[in-house]
Design an enzyme around this catalytic site. Structure first.
Site, PDB file in Angstrom:
ATOM      1  CB  CYS A  77       5.816 112.606  -3.365  1.00 55.90           C
ATOM      2  SG  CYS A  77       6.447 113.762  -4.884  1.00 55.90           S
ATOM      3  NE  ARG A 127       8.092 108.242   0.219  1.00 52.57           N
ATOM      4  CZ  ARG A 127       7.596 107.135  -0.344  1.00 52.57           C
ATOM      5  NH1 ARG A 127       7.648 105.815   0.190  1.00 52.57           N
ATOM      6  NH2 ARG A 127       7.041 107.272  -1.527  1.00 52.57           N
ATOM      7  CD1 TRP A 160      11.699 113.640  -6.120  1.00 55.46           C
ATOM      8  CD2 TRP A 160      13.100 114.329  -4.399  1.00 55.46           C
ATOM      9  NE1 TRP A 160      12.947 113.667  -6.473  1.00 55.46           N
ATOM     10  CE2 TRP A 160      13.821 113.904  -5.357  1.00 55.46           C
ATOM     11  CE3 TRP A 160      13.671 114.715  -3.241  1.00 55.46           C
ATOM     12  CZ2 TRP A 160      15.197 114.287  -5.540  1.00 55.46           C
ATOM     13  CZ3 TRP A 160      15.020 114.817  -3.213  1.00 55.46           C
ATOM     14  CH2 TRP A 160      15.606 114.414  -4.163  1.00 55.46           C
ATOM     15  CG  ASN A 163       3.399 109.939  -4.001  1.00 52.25           C
ATOM     16  OD1 ASN A 163       3.376 111.163  -3.971  1.00 52.25           O
ATOM     17  ND2 ASN A 163       3.704 109.185  -3.254  1.00 52.25           N
ATOM     18  N   GLY A 164       4.040 110.353  -8.569  1.00 55.32           N
ATOM     19  CA  GLY A 164       4.262 109.878  -9.841  1.00 55.32           C
ATOM     20  C   GLY A 164       4.137 110.935 -10.898  1.00 55.32           C
ATOM     21  CD  GLU A 183      28.560 102.686 -10.530  1.00 54.10           C
ATOM     22  OE1 GLU A 183      29.473 103.643 -10.603  1.00 54.10           O
ATOM     23  OE2 GLU A 183      27.764 102.698  -9.422  1.00 54.10           O
ATOM     24  CE  LYS A 234      27.990 102.271  -6.327  1.00 58.43           C
ATOM     25  NZ  LYS A 234      27.447 103.469  -6.902  1.00 58.43           N
ATOM     26  CD  GLU A 270      30.204 104.198  -2.635  1.00 58.04           C
ATOM     27  OE1 GLU A 270      29.775 103.379  -3.923  1.00 58.04           O
ATOM     28  OE2 GLU A 270      29.591 105.186  -2.613  1.00 58.04           O
ATOM     29  CG  HIS A 297      48.166  96.463 -22.767  1.00 60.59           C
ATOM     30  ND1 HIS A 297      49.154  96.279 -23.652  1.00 60.59           N
ATOM     31  CD2 HIS A 297      46.842  96.527 -23.474  1.00 60.59           C
ATOM     32  CE1 HIS A 297      48.428  96.056 -24.844  1.00 60.59           C
ATOM     33  NE2 HIS A 297      47.154  96.286 -24.710  1.00 60.59           N
ATOM     34  CE  LYS A 332      22.698 109.731  -2.452  1.00 62.50           C
ATOM     35  NZ  LYS A 332      23.439 108.288  -2.972  1.00 62.50           N
TER      36      LYS A 332
HETATM   37  O1  M6R Z   1      25.830 113.672  -6.551  1.00 58.47           O
HETATM   38  P1  M6R Z   1      26.838 113.516  -7.714  1.00 58.47           P
HETATM   39  O2  M6R Z   1      26.441 112.564  -8.680  1.00 58.47           O
HETATM   40  O3  M6R Z   1      27.483 114.581  -8.210  1.00 58.47           O
HETATM   41  O4  M6R Z   1      27.922 112.767  -6.908  1.00 58.47           O
HETATM   42  C1  M6R Z   1      29.255 112.296  -7.485  1.00 58.47           C
HETATM   43  C2  M6R Z   1      29.747 111.021  -6.747  1.00 58.47           C
HETATM   44  O5  M6R Z   1      30.330 111.804  -5.278  1.00 58.47           O
HETATM   45  C3  M6R Z   1      28.983 109.914  -6.482  1.00 58.47           C
HETATM   46  O6  M6R Z   1      28.651 109.576  -7.788  1.00 58.47           O
HETATM   47  C4  M6R Z   1      29.690 108.835  -5.826  1.00 58.47           C
HETATM   48  O7  M6R Z   1      30.885 108.275  -6.543  1.00 58.47           O
HETATM   49  C5  M6R Z   1      28.646 107.787  -5.417  1.00 58.47           C
HETATM   50  N1  M6R Z   1      28.142 108.105  -4.278  1.00 58.47           N
HETATM   51  C6  M6R Z   1      29.299 106.512  -5.168  1.00 58.47           C
HETATM   52  O8  M6R Z   1      28.330 105.464  -5.164  1.00 58.47           O
END
Ligand code: M6R
Length: 603
Positions: free
Chosen positions: A2, A27, A75, A101-102, A476, A480, A483, A499, A598
């Site tokens: 928020c 935000r 939010w 907020n919070g 992960e 990251k 990506e 393997h 996103k």
């Molecule tokens: O909104 P979601 O968590 O369902 O999105 C799933 C993926 O598209 C998302 O986690 C994507 O892999 C990340 N943005 C990568 O950083």
């Protein structure tokens, strides 16, 4: 999260607040509102875009004016987006107006108490208890400042509060674990959850620390501590460019969001762990029916969180498995009504995950959305919903939401384990979760990730390995990295290297190895590190230093010692920084990597 704006001493208060709210739009928000005071209070608030609020103000026949005001972009965390849940909230007689907020952890008990006294609540929010408390103390004869401070004594949790009270031309504010900044103009004074809120009017800012109160009046501002002593703070001048302001001075939203993790994690845990009882308290899960197995469905980063959650459940002897939602949607696993299918999804809008959840629901399973977005499709369609409370995430790369997913999964797992008569949550885990925000802050403050990645610019490929709970973190870390750097990166279970992937390992393929604790898995991972070292691969170790692994590493990214379930989250923060700094080195479009969105709303 928020947003808050407040101002005292301007003739165009409404326009100033609207401008501040507009500067806070980045935000993310689902509703907006403002209250103008000085004499009587006038509150206007609307669900949806700021334009809805502007239209409402335009329609308002009595023109709203005054020289003191507060505004808010919401939010949602408690109660869905709606006009009545929007801030500001007021007491029953419209004498006190509050933006918050919070999360107020003890709001339910205060609400129950006030309801018994005859007060009618008009929203679902935790925040609404505050104006009612203040009004009660005013009725007891306290002056506005004392009534405000007395109300703050009653509340627990995280909060940034801004309050105006009928008949006064002041803003009363306080912060605890939720940011608040005073803007010191020449003849007007401002309050913001973030500097952009008032940057069009002043660049001179004073950051409130936890427990500090501020009062803004037309003739100046004062800050005091919890003991009531005045605190002298000199304004600092911020030099940010217009582009930097939305990012609070960070060069990218991703870096800002990485740095927000201590706050977002506090918010995630807030009110959900009871240290006295060594237990998690997750009201949202109270209505779950009997569960004898759990299937997770998720994509991308959320899938990695799901892998972590499934491992936790198996560790608690509860049958569980994580599925890629895109696979599950077309080939669902068998379910019964005692199967809980959990959609892990930050956005709550990912088409593959929604499709998998619908499939499971049609087949008779209970469904749960573990999501960040209140009112999202997953939240609306599932039988149950558990929010991760990370606040809006703007960068395409998921960072703070992944951390909050992992913490929330711990809460879910402990809730289910207790329901199945498994041993109660241990004190060490609760303590570790409580300590996590501070430990993440430590990692952020001390990380040498930037210097380390400089050593490997131009290498061929980047591999990430881990075992057990560190395996999803390795996946992960690689996701990251690829990506946002556009470099080739892969995550592997450490034991799998031999393997096949070992054939790829050379002196130009740095290996990022996560080793935490000192159990059999850690020792076996050290064996895998030796395998790559023997092939001349450089090793970057992410570790809490519990083993002798450092002997085999070229560089070490340290994390503080913690619970075995929590250490992977700390390691993940180092890997977030590794990915970020490498991508920055290449000048990539970090917040909007090529070809990615996103929210992925197609299957
Ligand atoms: O909104 P979601 O968590 O369902 O999105 C799933 C993926 O598209 C998302 O986690 C994507 O892999 C990340 N943005 C990568 O950083």
């Amino acid at each position: 999260m928020c947003g808050i704006i407040g101002c005292v001493g301007r003739d165009d208060t409404v326009e100033t607040l609207l401008n501040g709210l507009s500067n806070l739009e980045y935000r993310g928000y689902d509703s907006a509102g403002l209250a103008i005071g000085g004499g009587n209070l006038e509150v206007t608030k609307k669900q949806g875009e700021l334009e809805n609020l502007r239209a409402e103000l335009d329609n308002n026949e009595s023109s709203v004016s005054g020289t003191v005001g507060i505004g808010h972009t919401r939010w949602s965390t408690h109660g869905p987006p709606s006009d009545r849940n929007s801030h500001p909230h007021t007491d029953s007689d419209n004498r006190v107006s509050v933006v918050h907020n919070g999360i107020i952890e003890n709001y339910q008990s205060i609400r129950d108490e006030l309801t018994t006294e005859g007060i009618t609540f008009t929203s679902d929010t935790d925040s609404e208890v505050v104006p009612h408390l203040i009004a009660g103390y005013l009725d007891d004869g306290l002056n506005p400042q004392a009534a405000f401070e007395k109300a703050v004594e009653r509340i627990e949790g995280s909060y940034a509060l801004a309050v105006i009270i009928e008949g006064t031309d002041a803003i009363f504010a306080v912060r605890n674990d939720s940011p608040l900044v005073v803007g010191a103009g020449d003849s007007a004074y401002f309050l913001g959850s973030d500097v952009p809120a008032f940057l069009d009017y002043t660049r001179d800012v004073v950051y409130l620390d936890n427990g500090e109160f501020a009062i803004l009046r037309p003739d100046g501002w004062t800050i005091s501590n919890q003991e009531g002593d005045n605190v002298t703070k000199n304004p600092k001048t911020v030099e940010w460019t217009a582009e930097q302001t939305g990012k609070s001075g960070y060069s990218h939203f991703m870096l800002k969001e990485i740095n927000e993790q201590p706050t977002s994690l506090r918010q995630c845990i807030s009110g959900r762990v009871d240290e006295l009882k060594d237990a998690v308290v997750v009201e949202e899960l109270d209505h779950l029916s009997h569960v004898d197995r759990v299937q997770f469905v998720a994509c991308g980063t959320s899938y990695h969180a799901a892998l972590y959650g499934a491992e936790l459940l198996r560790d608690r002897d509860i049958n569980s498995k994580a599925y890629l939602a895109s696979e599950y949607a077309t080939a669902p696993a068998p379910v019964t009504k005692a199967t809980l299918v959990v959609g892990v999804t930050q956005s709550g809008e990912t088409a593959d995950t929604l499709s998998a959840l619908r499939e499971a629901q049609n087949r008779g399973a209970q469904t749960l959305a573990l999501t960040n977005v209140v009112g999202s499709t997953a939240a609306r369609e599932c039988d149950h919903v558990l929010y991760i409370r990370a606040g809006p995430e703007i960068g395409v790369a998921a960072t703070k939401t992944f951390s909050s997913q992992l913490v929330t999964l711990n809460l879910l797992v402990e809730h289910l384990a207790r329901g199945r008569g498994r041993s109660t949550t241990n004190y060490e885990l609760i303590t570790a979760l409580r300590n996590l925000p501070n430990q993440v802050q430590h990692v952020l403050d001390e990380s040498n990730a930037q210097e380390v990645v400089d050593e490997y610019v131009g290498d061929n490929a980047f591999f990430f390995i881990g075992r057990g709970l560190n395996f999803p973190v390795a996946l992960e870390g690689a996701l990251k990295f690829k990506e946002i750097t556009y470099e080739h990166a892969e995550g592997f279970a450490a034991g799998e290297l031999k393997h096949g992937p070992l054939a790829l390992v050379t002196a130009n393929t740095p290996i990022f190895a996560v080793v935490t604790g000192d159990d059999e898995r850690a020792q076996k991972t050290i064996g895998n590190i030796k395998e790559v070292e023997a092939r001349d691969a450089p090793v970057v170790l992410i570790t809490d230093g519990e083993t002798e692994a450092e002997r085999y590493a070229d560089h070490v990214l340290e994390i503080p010692d913690s619970h075995q379930r929590v250490s992977p989250m700390l390691a993940n923060v180092q890997l977030q920084l590794v990915a970020y700094h490498m991508a920055d080195r290449f000048g990539r479009d970090i917040d909007k990597p090529r070809n990615l969105a996103k929210s992925v709303t197609v299957e």
